[in-house]
Design an enzyme around this catalytic site. Structure first.
Site, PDB file in Angstrom:
ATOM      1  N   GLU A   1      -4.382  -6.977 -10.421  1.00  0.00           N
ATOM      2  CA  GLU A   1      -2.964  -7.112 -10.056  1.00  0.00           C
ATOM      3  C   GLU A   1      -2.400  -8.426 -10.572  1.00  0.00           C
ATOM      4  O   GLU A   1      -3.115  -9.270 -11.099  1.00  0.00           O
ATOM      5  CB  GLU A   1      -2.789  -7.076  -8.527  1.00  0.00           C
ATOM      6  CG  GLU A   1      -2.408  -5.717  -7.956  1.00  0.00           C
ATOM      7  CD  GLU A   1      -0.974  -5.306  -8.295  1.00  0.00           C
ATOM      8  OE1 GLU A   1      -0.289  -6.057  -9.019  1.00  0.00           O
ATOM      9  OE2 GLU A   1      -0.549  -4.247  -7.823  1.00  0.00           O
TER      10      GLU A   1
ATOM     11  N   ARG B   1      -2.086  -9.009   4.156  1.00  0.00           N
ATOM     12  CA  ARG B   1      -2.332  -9.825   2.962  1.00  0.00           C
ATOM     13  C   ARG B   1      -1.124  -9.695   2.045  1.00  0.00           C
ATOM     14  O   ARG B   1      -0.284  -8.814   2.208  1.00  0.00           O
ATOM     15  CB  ARG B   1      -3.593  -9.357   2.219  1.00  0.00           C
ATOM     16  CG  ARG B   1      -3.501  -7.934   1.646  1.00  0.00           C
ATOM     17  CD  ARG B   1      -4.601  -7.684   0.638  1.00  0.00           C
ATOM     18  NE  ARG B   1      -4.629  -6.326   0.104  1.00  0.00           N
ATOM     19  CZ  ARG B   1      -3.877  -5.878  -0.895  1.00  0.00           C
ATOM     20  NH1 ARG B   1      -2.975  -6.673  -1.454  1.00  0.00           N
ATOM     21  NH2 ARG B   1      -3.994  -4.631  -1.324  1.00  0.00           N
TER      22      ARG B   1
ATOM     23  N   ASN C   1       0.789  -8.853  -1.553  1.00  0.00           N
ATOM     24  CA  ASN C   1       0.635  -7.812  -2.563  1.00  0.00           C
ATOM     25  C   ASN C   1       1.492  -8.187  -3.775  1.00  0.00           C
ATOM     26  O   ASN C   1       1.403  -9.295  -4.276  1.00  0.00           O
ATOM     27  CB  ASN C   1       0.999  -6.433  -2.001  1.00  0.00           C
ATOM     28  CG  ASN C   1       0.432  -5.302  -2.843  1.00  0.00           C
ATOM     29  OD1 ASN C   1      -0.727  -5.353  -3.230  1.00  0.00           O
ATOM     30  ND2 ASN C   1       1.221  -4.297  -3.152  1.00  0.00           N
TER      31      ASN C   1
ATOM     32  N   ASP D   1      -5.419  -2.357   5.410  1.00  0.00           N
ATOM     33  CA  ASP D   1      -5.789  -0.956   5.233  1.00  0.00           C
ATOM     34  C   ASP D   1      -4.562  -0.092   4.990  1.00  0.00           C
ATOM     35  O   ASP D   1      -4.589   1.120   5.256  1.00  0.00           O
ATOM     36  CB  ASP D   1      -6.564  -0.458   6.460  1.00  0.00           C
ATOM     37  CG  ASP D   1      -7.906  -1.159   6.625  1.00  0.00           C
ATOM     38  OD1 ASP D   1      -8.616  -1.321   5.604  1.00  0.00           O
ATOM     39  OD2 ASP D   1      -8.240  -1.563   7.758  1.00  0.00           O
TER      40      ASP D   1
ATOM     41  N   ASN E   1       5.849  -2.836  -3.649  1.00  0.00           N
ATOM     42  CA  ASN E   1       5.482  -2.930  -5.052  1.00  0.00           C
ATOM     43  C   ASN E   1       6.751  -2.929  -5.894  1.00  0.00           C
ATOM     44  O   ASN E   1       7.864  -2.896  -5.386  1.00  0.00           O
ATOM     45  CB  ASN E   1       4.590  -1.746  -5.453  1.00  0.00           C
ATOM     46  CG  ASN E   1       3.112  -2.069  -5.401  1.00  0.00           C
ATOM     47  OD1 ASN E   1       2.677  -3.123  -5.870  1.00  0.00           O
ATOM     48  ND2 ASN E   1       2.321  -1.169  -4.833  1.00  0.00           N
TER      49      ASN E   1
ATOM     50  N   ASP F   1       3.942   1.697  -8.890  1.00  0.00           N
ATOM     51  CA  ASP F   1       3.254   0.449  -8.532  1.00  0.00           C
ATOM     52  C   ASP F   1       4.033  -0.732  -9.105  1.00  0.00           C
ATOM     53  O   ASP F   1       5.244  -0.795  -8.951  1.00  0.00           O
ATOM     54  CB  ASP F   1       1.811   0.505  -9.032  1.00  0.00           C
ATOM     55  CG  ASP F   1       0.862  -0.345  -8.208  1.00  0.00           C
ATOM     56  OD1 ASP F   1       1.146  -1.529  -7.999  1.00  0.00           O
ATOM     57  OD2 ASP F   1      -0.192   0.171  -7.780  1.00  0.00           O
TER      58      ASP F   1
END
Length: 295
Positions: free
Chosen positions: A18, A102, A104, A122, A149, A200
């Protein structure tokens, strides 16, 4: 599908590649592998594999600050990394009091502020959000997302784009070009619900086309500023994650990918899983702006 010239840029396999960026001054590409806590450094004009730096935190995005430092978006905040020695210092915390989330996807706006997403570790529904960070001032823009995203900006900085991959709707929002803060409510740019794979990461070219990776469908898509899907380019990994323009002329896409969630049979059927690509799409891009530490 409109084929493009594709080659493997680096043969290392990323669990979840990423956050790529490119430094034209040194002709160097950077990207991360989130769960494996790795930072990749690849000098494009030199032979050999990427150099891999171990990180003490899970980072999801790399951005320039200046010729000595870069910004890493990580699981508990934004960090300043000194390139020469790899030293990290906390710039500002981000959901540091919530160990279940977290960072992204993220991008720097032309004004020098960064938009950064967070999500449940998760991918729990509704745990995610998108923040605007100017210097050390953190502003939450959008909440109740699952997998934020597709963060990108129009060339003039007046429009922002983002998607909740879980929902499948690419959205646009009017921005103040001087700050990167929204001046209106998000609108639907393209509705991908029911389509193969999930939208994404994204990058915008000099003409304003929004190039996105389609995770799970083995392709990149380009959307016009008017909200039409105008091109689809197949790529070898089935799970591409994020593009960025690279090369001295910014005329090709560096694309990360992942093997997260794939079983042994799926990995065997996808020989390039997790690898990082060069994709020549015939478009010229824009260099991502540097993050401004002082606002």
């Amino acid at each position: 599908m409109q084929p493009a010239r594709v080659r493997i840029l680096d043969t290392s396999r990323c669990h979840l590649g990423e956050g790529p960026s490119y430094d034209p001054a040194t002709d160097t590409a950077w990207w991360v592998d989130i769960p494996e806590r790795r930072l990749f450094e690849l000098r494009l004009g030199e032979a050999g594999p990427a150099r891999i730096h171990a990180l003490p935190v899970m980072a999801s995005d790399v951005a320039a600050i200046d010729d000595r430092r870069q910004l890493l978006s990580a699981e508990d905040g934004l960090y300043v990394r000194t390139i020469a020695d790899g030293g990290l210092s906390l710039c500002c915390p981000l959901e540091a009091d919530d160990p279940g989330t977290r960072s992204n996807d993220g991008r720097v706006h032309p004004a020098g502020a960064v938009w950064i997403g967070t999500m449940g570790r998760d991918a729990e529904p509704g745990r995610g959000a998108i923040y605007h960070v100017a210097g050390t001032r953190v502003t939450r823009l959008f909440a109740n997302l699952t997998i934020p995203n597709g963060i990108a900006f129009s060339p003039d900085g007046a429009t922002g784009y983002f998607v909740d991959t879980d929902e499948g709707v690419l959205r646009r929002v009017a921005l103040d070009p001087a700050t990167g803060l929204p001046t209106g409510e998000p609108e639907t740019h393209y509705d991908h619900r029911g389509g193969a794979g999930g939208i994404d990461g994204a990058a915008v070219d000099a003409e304003g086309l929004i190039w996105t990776a389609r995770f799970g469908a083995g392709c990149l898509d380009a959307y016009s500023p008017a909200g039409e899907r105008v091109r689809t380019v197949p790529v070898p990994p089935s799970r591409p994650t994020c593009p960025t323009f690279a090369g001295r002329a910014l005329d090709w896409l560096l694309v990360t990918s992942a093997y997260e969630g794939m079983d042994a049979a799926e990995r065997g059927a996808d020989p390039e899983h997790g690898r990082t690509l060069r994709v020549d799409v015939g478009a010229r891009g824009l260099l991502e702006p540097a993050f401004r530490l002082a606002d």
